[in-house]
Design a protein around this motif. Structure first.
Motif, PDB file in Angstrom:
ATOM      1  N   UNK A 120      -8.902  20.169  33.772  1.00 33.84           N
ATOM      2  CA  UNK A 120      -8.523  19.282  34.875  1.00 33.84           C
ATOM      3  C   UNK A 120      -9.424  18.057  34.875  1.00 33.84           C
ATOM      4  N   UNK A 121      -8.893  16.984  35.389  1.00 37.52           N
ATOM      5  CA  UNK A 121      -9.685  15.751  35.515  1.00 37.52           C
ATOM      6  C   UNK A 121      -9.583  15.243  36.945  1.00 37.52           C
ATOM      7  N   UNK A 122     -10.747  14.987  37.547  1.00 44.37           N
ATOM      8  CA  UNK A 122     -10.778  14.425  38.896  1.00 44.37           C
ATOM      9  C   UNK A 122     -11.069  12.939  38.807  1.00 44.37           C
ATOM     10  N   UNK A 123     -10.167  12.151  39.344  1.00 43.12           N
ATOM     11  CA  UNK A 123     -10.385  10.719  39.468  1.00 43.12           C
ATOM     12  C   UNK A 123     -11.069  10.483  40.809  1.00 43.12           C
ATOM     13  N   UNK A 124     -12.195   9.770  40.770  1.00 43.31           N
ATOM     14  CA  UNK A 124     -13.023   9.636  41.964  1.00 43.31           C
ATOM     15  C   UNK A 124     -13.609   8.235  42.060  1.00 43.31           C
ATOM     16  N   UNK A 125     -14.111   7.921  43.242  1.00 46.33           N
ATOM     17  CA  UNK A 125     -14.915   6.731  43.467  1.00 46.33           C
ATOM     18  C   UNK A 125     -16.173   7.200  44.182  1.00 46.33           C
ATOM     19  N   UNK A 126     -17.356   6.778  43.738  1.00 47.54           N
ATOM     20  CA  UNK A 126     -18.600   7.310  44.309  1.00 47.54           C
ATOM     21  C   UNK A 126     -18.655   7.203  45.830  1.00 47.54           C
ATOM     22  N   UNK A 127     -18.872   8.354  46.484  1.00 53.50           N
ATOM     23  CA  UNK A 127     -19.033   8.380  47.930  1.00 53.50           C
ATOM     24  C   UNK A 127     -17.742   8.332  48.720  1.00 53.50           C
ATOM     25  N   UNK A 128     -16.613   8.182  48.036  1.00 46.78           N
ATOM     26  CA  UNK A 128     -15.320   8.170  48.731  1.00 46.78           C
ATOM     27  C   UNK A 128     -14.932   9.598  49.111  1.00 46.78           C
ATOM     28  N   UNK A 129     -13.768   9.753  49.708  1.00 47.69           N
ATOM     29  CA  UNK A 129     -13.326  11.088  50.117  1.00 47.69           C
ATOM     30  C   UNK A 129     -13.110  12.011  48.927  1.00 47.69           C
ATOM     31  N   UNK A 139     -18.229  16.760  55.398  1.00 41.01           N
ATOM     32  CA  UNK A 139     -19.469  16.169  54.895  1.00 41.01           C
ATOM     33  C   UNK A 139     -19.198  14.808  54.251  1.00 41.01           C
ATOM     34  N   UNK A 140     -18.177  14.747  53.405  1.00 40.37           N
ATOM     35  CA  UNK A 140     -17.866  13.496  52.707  1.00 40.37           C
ATOM     36  C   UNK A 140     -17.576  12.372  53.689  1.00 40.37           C
ATOM     37  N   UNK A 141     -16.813  12.681  54.741  1.00 35.03           N
ATOM     38  CA  UNK A 141     -16.421  11.652  55.703  1.00 35.03           C
ATOM     39  C   UNK A 141     -17.566  11.308  56.664  1.00 35.03           C
ATOM     40  N   UNK A 184      -5.767  23.247  59.997  1.00 34.69           N
ATOM     41  CA  UNK A 184      -5.986  22.541  61.263  1.00 34.69           C
ATOM     42  C   UNK A 184      -7.194  21.612  61.142  1.00 34.69           C
ATOM     43  N   UNK A 185      -8.292  22.134  60.583  1.00 31.22           N
ATOM     44  CA  UNK A 185      -9.506  21.323  60.429  1.00 31.22           C
ATOM     45  C   UNK A 185      -9.308  20.214  59.400  1.00 31.22           C
ATOM     46  N   UNK A 186      -8.658  20.536  58.277  1.00 27.03           N
ATOM     47  CA  UNK A 186      -8.413  19.516  57.254  1.00 27.03           C
ATOM     48  C   UNK A 186      -7.560  18.381  57.808  1.00 27.03           C
ATOM     49  N   UNK A 187      -6.545  18.730  58.574  1.00 23.69           N
ATOM     50  CA  UNK A 187      -5.675  17.699  59.154  1.00 23.69           C
ATOM     51  C   UNK A 187      -6.414  16.854  60.186  1.00 23.69           C
ATOM     52  N   UNK A 188      -7.268  17.500  60.979  1.00 28.77           N
ATOM     53  CA  UNK A 188      -8.062  16.756  61.957  1.00 28.77           C
ATOM     54  C   UNK A 188      -8.983  15.750  61.254  1.00 28.77           C
ATOM     55  N   UNK A 189      -9.659  16.222  60.218  1.00 22.81           N
ATOM     56  CA  UNK A 189     -10.575  15.332  59.496  1.00 22.81           C
ATOM     57  C   UNK A 189      -9.812  14.169  58.877  1.00 22.81           C
ATOM     58  N   UNK A 190      -8.663  14.473  58.267  1.00 24.88           N
ATOM     59  CA  UNK A 190      -7.883  13.431  57.592  1.00 24.88           C
ATOM     60  C   UNK A 190      -7.314  12.408  58.567  1.00 24.88           C
ATOM     61  N   UNK A 191      -6.703  12.888  59.648  1.00 28.57           N
ATOM     62  CA  UNK A 191      -5.975  11.980  60.538  1.00 28.57           C
ATOM     63  C   UNK A 191      -6.839  11.335  61.611  1.00 28.57           C
ATOM     64  N   UNK A 227      -5.121   5.031  45.334  1.00 32.84           N
ATOM     65  CA  UNK A 227      -6.395   5.477  45.902  1.00 32.84           C
ATOM     66  C   UNK A 227      -6.769   6.875  45.411  1.00 32.84           C
ATOM     67  N   UNK A 228      -8.055   7.156  45.528  1.00 33.74           N
ATOM     68  CA  UNK A 228      -8.584   8.462  45.138  1.00 33.74           C
ATOM     69  C   UNK A 228      -8.583   9.374  46.363  1.00 33.74           C
TER      70      UNK A 228
END
Length: 202
Positions: free
Chosen positions: A1-10, A160-162, A96-103, A51-52
């Protein structure tokens, strides 16, 4: 697998999840302004939304949206126990927690990265973020170490990331001691250190 990322982003969230599972993966950094990868490829050919994160599977298929990616990673290695079993109430609580963090949190922070934002709009955005960080504080105030209890889950990596964006957007975490303790606990976690080091954040 390959993760496309930007440093410090989500994308730091699935990066942490991959380390938690021990699954093999590679990284490819993305310049989100030019939408090109570190190899010079057009990132929009990978993720047309530009976006990543994006996770390219061994089959060649690409999965996007952080909340979906971290659950997929967790389900690839259920013995790592970073997500409750699918179909359970506990899994719904994770979602529920993932959706709260995202939205609420993720999207709440987004305007604060806009340098052209007016002072009044910035103040309003900070107030909205503060209310949501207060919700997190309340969640952690019952003595739990992580969002779902005493066990780390992929929701904690996303939080943590956010929440780590607070220091870059002028949002002080001083009013929320439980959240500050959570951030310290997460920073000390070996998998988080691995991801942060790989992204050049520490």
């Amino acid at each position: 697998m390959k993760l496309y990322y930007s440093p410090g982003a989500c994308s730091l969230s699935p990066h942490i999840a991959l380390h938690e599972t021990g699954l093999p993966f590679t990284l490819e950094k993305v310049d989100t302004k030019t939408r090109t990868t570190e190899t010079g490829a057009d990132f929009t050919a990978v993720n047309p939304r530009g976006y990543v994160p994006a996770l390219q599977l061994d089959s060649g298929e690409v999965l996007t949206e952080g909340a979906a990616i971290v659950q997929y990673i967790a389900d690839l290695k259920p013995e790592a126990e970073i997500a409750p079993k699918a179909g359970t109430l506990a899994r719904a609580r994770l979602q529920e927690e993932l959706n709260f963090i995202a939205s609420e949190l993720h999207k709440g922070f987004t305007p604060l990265f806009n340098q052209a934002l007016s002072d009044s709009a910035r103040s309003e955005a900070k107030e909205r973020v503060a209310r949501r960080l207060g919700d997190v504080e309340n969640k952690l105030a019952d003595g739990r170490s992580y969002l779902l209890g005493e066990r780390f889950s992929v929701a904690d990596g996303y939080l943590f990331a956010v929440a780590n964006w607070a220091k870059h957007t002028g949002v002080a975490l001083d009013p929320w001691p439980k959240l500050r303790a959570f951030m310290t606990r997460m920073s000390d976690r070996p998998t988080v250190k691995q991801a942060m080091q790989a992204e050049g954040l520490v």
